[in-house]
Design a protein around this motif. Sequence first.
Motif, PDB file in Angstrom:
ATOM      1  N   GLU A 244     -40.627 -16.053  14.055  1.00 15.61           N
ATOM      2  CA  GLU A 244     -40.598 -15.112  15.173  1.00 15.61           C
ATOM      3  C   GLU A 244     -41.171 -13.739  14.823  1.00 15.61           C
ATOM      4  O   GLU A 244     -41.340 -12.894  15.696  1.00 15.61           O
ATOM      5  N   LEU A 292     -41.628  -8.130  15.990  1.00 23.23           N
ATOM      6  CA  LEU A 292     -41.511  -9.499  16.473  1.00 23.23           C
ATOM      7  C   LEU A 292     -42.798  -9.965  17.154  1.00 23.23           C
ATOM      8  O   LEU A 292     -43.585  -9.160  17.659  1.00 23.23           O
ATOM      9  N   PRO A 294     -44.813 -11.292  20.186  1.00 23.26           N
ATOM     10  CA  PRO A 294     -44.591 -11.031  21.618  1.00 23.26           C
ATOM     11  C   PRO A 294     -43.896 -12.175  22.346  1.00 23.26           C
ATOM     12  O   PRO A 294     -43.052 -11.938  23.219  1.00 23.26           O
ATOM     13  N   GLU A 297     -40.209 -12.021  21.577  1.00 22.63           N
ATOM     14  CA  GLU A 297     -39.566 -10.948  22.345  1.00 22.63           C
ATOM     15  C   GLU A 297     -39.349 -11.364  23.793  1.00 22.63           C
ATOM     16  O   GLU A 297     -38.301 -11.088  24.387  1.00 22.63           O
ATOM     17  N   THR A 302     -34.134 -11.018  19.130  1.00 22.02           N
ATOM     18  CA  THR A 302     -34.006  -9.654  18.621  1.00 22.02           C
ATOM     19  C   THR A 302     -34.131  -9.651  17.104  1.00 22.02           C
ATOM     20  O   THR A 302     -33.889 -10.669  16.450  1.00 22.02           O
ATOM     21  N   THR A 303     -34.502  -8.504  16.557  1.00 24.59           N
ATOM     22  CA  THR A 303     -34.627  -8.395  15.100  1.00 24.59           C
ATOM     23  C   THR A 303     -33.274  -8.574  14.419  1.00 24.59           C
ATOM     24  O   THR A 303     -33.190  -9.117  13.322  1.00 24.59           O
TER      25      THR A 303
END
Length: 323
Positions: A244, A292, A294, A297, A302-303
Amino acid sequence: MTMTPEQASWFAEVFDRLVGGVEKVLLGKTHVIRLSFAALLSEGHLLLEDVPGTGKTSLARAMAQSVAGTSNRVQFTPDLLPGDITGVSVYDQRSAAFEFHRGPVFANIVLADEINRASPKTQSALLEVMEEEQITVDGVTHRVAVPFMVIATQNPIEQAGTYRLPEAQLDRFIMKTSIGYPDHAATIRILEGADHRAHDTSVPSVISAETVVEMAALARRVHVDPTVNDYVSRLVDATRGAQEVRLGASVRGALALIRTAKTLAAANGRHYVLPDDVKSLAEPVLAHRLVLDPEAEFDGVTTSRVISQLLIETPPPSDRQAV
């Protein structure tokens, strides 16, 4: 020379007193306060992503008071200029020379409120001072106060008229976290003290600014086992290979994780780092450094979730060498 157990005990005692003092102002936020002081004693800067009214200014002011330091607040707006932060040279007709007028950055703790509302040119004015603790104006270098820490904030909700911080600048924040709203019990305590304004509340100084520098130097001497270094390296490598993630954590991020883990270990009364120290700090230290994909996202990834998954997939060391 490695930190001794006696020095670790003293460090933890002072750290708890610092946290306890600030907690009287920022009720119910012990974890955030500990992270903030860990960032300060790791000689780093803190990024707070929070909505207005959660106590960001109170946190910066209380931290400065607890270490007998100075604090300044800068409200970032689209018309803010770099000189409004660093200071400017003004021509004095009486002396027929330029005199440097210091900006708000010359303080121990600087609150850069809503940093993403200023233009990229103004944001970049903080890059040199955050990295090298100095600014250069008209070819002359000026050192800032020591210790020095930037606490920057940005609003995660309202993005209209903002300029996203570039990755190079995000990488210079040793941690990113949020204060958040207080729980029910803390809110009741806040309401009971509603007759006192936040500016009227002061925190007694626990240590001097010089002692902060000594504690930071002491934290650097905490022992890190080679297996822990290997664990951090594998964890950072995993961020670069995650499906991701388009851009993983940098070497600066790996160094930040080690530095903050050392400080946290000392704050817990230990003269050596455990893998659990690394685990507890991985999300605030590494998450904001990831970019991340696209599509990820768009799917709601999420990170923070990526870091949590990598901590599960990356096995920690099972033993360590004797200290």
